[in-house]
Structures are given as structure tokens and as C-alpha cells.
Write an enzyme that holds these catalytic residues in place. Structure first.
Site, PDB file in Angstrom:
ATOM      1  CG  HIS A   1       2.274   3.704 -19.518  1.00 15.44           C
ATOM      2  ND1 HIS A   1       1.563   4.686 -18.858  1.00 15.44           N
ATOM      3  CD2 HIS A   1       1.349   2.837 -20.000  1.00 15.44           C
ATOM      4  CE1 HIS A   1       0.270   4.415 -18.929  1.00 15.44           C
ATOM      5  NE2 HIS A   1       0.117   3.294 -19.626  1.00 15.44           N
TER       6      HIS A   1
ATOM      7  CG  ASP B   1      -0.548  -0.103 -21.050  1.00 16.56           C
ATOM      8  OD1 ASP B   1       0.204   0.705 -21.625  1.00 16.56           O
ATOM      9  OD2 ASP B   1      -1.453   0.257 -20.270  1.00 16.56           O
TER      10      ASP B   1
ATOM     11  CG  HIS C   1      -2.377  -4.425 -19.713  1.00 19.14           C
ATOM     12  ND1 HIS C   1      -1.917  -4.083 -18.458  1.00 19.14           N
ATOM     13  CD2 HIS C   1      -3.076  -3.348 -20.169  1.00 19.14           C
ATOM     14  CE1 HIS C   1      -2.336  -2.851 -18.168  1.00 19.14           C
ATOM     15  NE2 HIS C   1      -3.028  -2.394 -19.194  1.00 19.14           N
TER      16      HIS C   1
ATOM     17  CG  ASP D   1      -4.052   4.627 -19.246  1.00 20.05           C
ATOM     18  OD1 ASP D   1      -4.857   3.697 -19.420  1.00 20.05           O
ATOM     19  OD2 ASP D   1      -2.829   4.437 -19.068  1.00 20.05           O
ATOM     20  CG  HIS D   2      -4.058   3.049 -23.427  1.00 22.18           C
ATOM     21  ND1 HIS D   2      -2.905   2.752 -24.115  1.00 22.18           N
ATOM     22  CD2 HIS D   2      -3.758   2.873 -22.122  1.00 22.18           C
ATOM     23  CE1 HIS D   2      -1.957   2.406 -23.250  1.00 22.18           C
ATOM     24  NE2 HIS D   2      -2.462   2.472 -22.036  1.00 22.18           N
TER      25      HIS D   2
ATOM     26  CG  HIS E   1      -5.398  -1.690 -23.684  1.00 25.67           C
ATOM     27  ND1 HIS E   1      -4.256  -1.052 -24.135  1.00 25.67           N
ATOM     28  CD2 HIS E   1      -5.460  -1.424 -22.355  1.00 25.67           C
ATOM     29  CE1 HIS E   1      -3.664  -0.438 -23.132  1.00 25.67           C
ATOM     30  NE2 HIS E   1      -4.375  -0.645 -22.035  1.00 25.67           N
TER      31      HIS E   1
ATOM     32  CG  HIS F   1      -6.943  -0.260 -19.240  1.00 27.31           C
ATOM     33  ND1 HIS F   1      -5.797  -0.880 -18.821  1.00 27.31           N
ATOM     34  CD2 HIS F   1      -7.971  -1.051 -18.812  1.00 27.31           C
ATOM     35  CE1 HIS F   1      -6.106  -2.002 -18.172  1.00 27.31           C
ATOM     36  NE2 HIS F   1      -7.416  -2.119 -18.166  1.00 27.31           N
TER      37      HIS F   1
END
Length: 255
Positions: A169, A131, A111, A59-60, A55, A57
């Protein structure tokens, strides 16, 4: 034999590295930053062949541009035009071959709306769920609805119980602490929390989990049990499984 190695990144992310033991070419999943990937590849003399994205975001995908510029890998991800650098945009029902194995793409919104997961059957079966599903937990609902996330989690629950679950995570300790409140009669949660605390004290990952384990300790997969439903009823609606799930997810947000 396919192996999967965690590369810790940012504060609590795992970038998963997939390889066949006989090959120096590897795949990484959700590179939130580039530096730890580059360091690992250079130390082990590996070549980055493929990147999987779940996805959008940051942090990905934060390391995506740097890794593309350095290694020119094949990049597979959701059909979201806001993610730059994807070569193959995939969605529900698509299949991709990674490191010699066929992976099924599952649309798993909740998410985010663009969230996808990657599952490959076999020995062992592997699930890269970003996530959506965590050990003893699930992702926050930033874009999707409770019904979407509930549906996504139920799809995972139908996978073989020995499927290895590679979440993105290290949230296990916090999730199990909540699970102890949300499923107070569940001895498996107490035991899992003890194991988790020991692993973290030694700075060891608590992942991967398995689908079978999640069915025993994850309250979001146990909304039909009396223990979880009764606990949810102290916080909000618990008239049916979806209402119980919705209450649990909102309760966790303020826990």
C-alpha cells in the site's frame, strides 16, 4: 536481472510485477483487481506465469479468479482453505522458485493469522511483505496479537539492510506523519517526509523502501530508542519493547 514494477490498483494498493529482463513471463503479487494487471500485460506483451498471495483480504485476492480463468497461472499462497484457486499452499520455511530465483516463505502473522511474506536473498535482495511492514509503518492487527506482529517485524529487522521492501500500500505519507509524532527527535523522519511529499506531488510511488531505511524511520522498528519510548509513554504503557509497540499501534489507530 530481476526487475519489479508497481501496478497501481484500487485506491492505494500496489500489485507488484516481477520479471526477468530476458523473459516475457512474469509473476504478480497480491492482485487485488484484475483489470490493471490485464491492461499492463497486454500493453507490454507479457505472459502471466505465477501469482503470489500473502493473505486472504479481498484487496489482495480480488482479481485472482479472473486472472486464473484468463491465464491459468501457477498460484502460490498461504495454507488458508478460504482462498480459492491456490495451487501450492506454503508456510514457514518453504521455498519456491520464482522467475529463476529461490524465495523463502516467512510466516508473518499479526495483520492476519494466515499472512506470509516472500524473501529472496541476492543482488538485490527482495522482500514482498504484503500488509505486515509498510514504509514507516506496519499493518493493523485485524486477527493477530501485538506480540505476533512485533515478532514478525523483528524478523524483518534481521534481514540485510539493502533488502528492497515491497509493501502492498501507498501509506507512506500518513505513516511518516505519525512517525514524526512517535519519534519526534528523529531528523531522518522529517527528511523522509519531505521526500515523500515531493514524490506524491509528482504522483510517484514512495516504494520500495529498504530494511536499512526502515530501521532509521519506522517507529515500530525503533521501540527501544529513548525518543520513541518517551513519546509512547504519553499515550500508554512503555515498560518494555513489546508494551511500547502495543501502545504505538493503538495510538496510530486513533491518530
Amino acid at each position: 536481472m530481476m526487475s519489479v514494477t508497481p501496478i497501481p490498483a484500487l485506491s492505494d494498493n500496489y500489485i507488484w510485477l516481477i520479471r526477468q529482463d530476458t523473459s516475457q513471463s512474469v509473476c504478480v503479487v497480491d492482485p487485488g483487481e484484475a483489470a490493471p494487471v490485464i491492461e499492463f500485460l497486454e500493453r507490454e506483451a507479457l505472459t502471466l506465469d505465477t501469482i503470489l498471495i500473502t493473505h486472504h483480504h479481498q484487496d489482495h485476492i480480488g482479481g485472482l479468479e479472473t486472472l486464473i480463468n484468463r491465464y491459468s497461472p501457477r498460484v502460490i499462497g498461504p495454507a488458508n482453505p478460504d482462498i480459492n484457486g491456490i495451487d501450492e499452499r506454503v508456510g514457514e520455511g518453504d521455498q519456491v522458485r520464482i522467475m529463476g530465483r529461490l524465495f523463502e516463505v516467512m510466516a508473518t502473522p499479526g495483520h492476519t493469522l494466515d499472512h506470509i511474506s516472500y524473501f529472496t536473498p541476492g543482488i538485490p535482495a527482495l522482500l514482498f511483505c504484503g500488509d505486515t511492514l509498510f514504509c514507516a509503518g506496519c499493518g493493523r492487527l485485524f486477527e493477530g496479537s501485538p506480540e505476533q506482529m512485533f515478532t514478525s517485524l523483528n524478523r524483518f529487522a534481521e534481514l540485510p539492510e539493502d533488502t528492497l521492501v515491497f509493501a502492498a500500500h501507498e501509506y507512506t505519507q500518513a505513516n511518516l506523519t505519525f512517525a514524526r509524532a512517535a519519534d519526534p527527535e528523529n531528523d531522518a523522519v522529517t527528511h523522509a517526509l519531505q521526500e515523500c511529499e515531493k514524490a506524491r506531488s509528482l504522483d510517484r510511488p514512495t516504494l520500495p523502501s529498504t530494511i536499512g531505511r526502515e530501521l532509521k524511520i519506522n517507529p515500530y522498528l525503533r521501540v527501544g530508542t529513548d525518543s520513541v519510548r518517551q513519546a509512547a509513554g504519553t499515550q500508554g504503557e512503555n515498560d518494555d519493547d513489546l508494551a511500547t509497540f502495543t501502545t504505538l499501534r493503538e495510538w496510530k489507530n486513533r491518530f
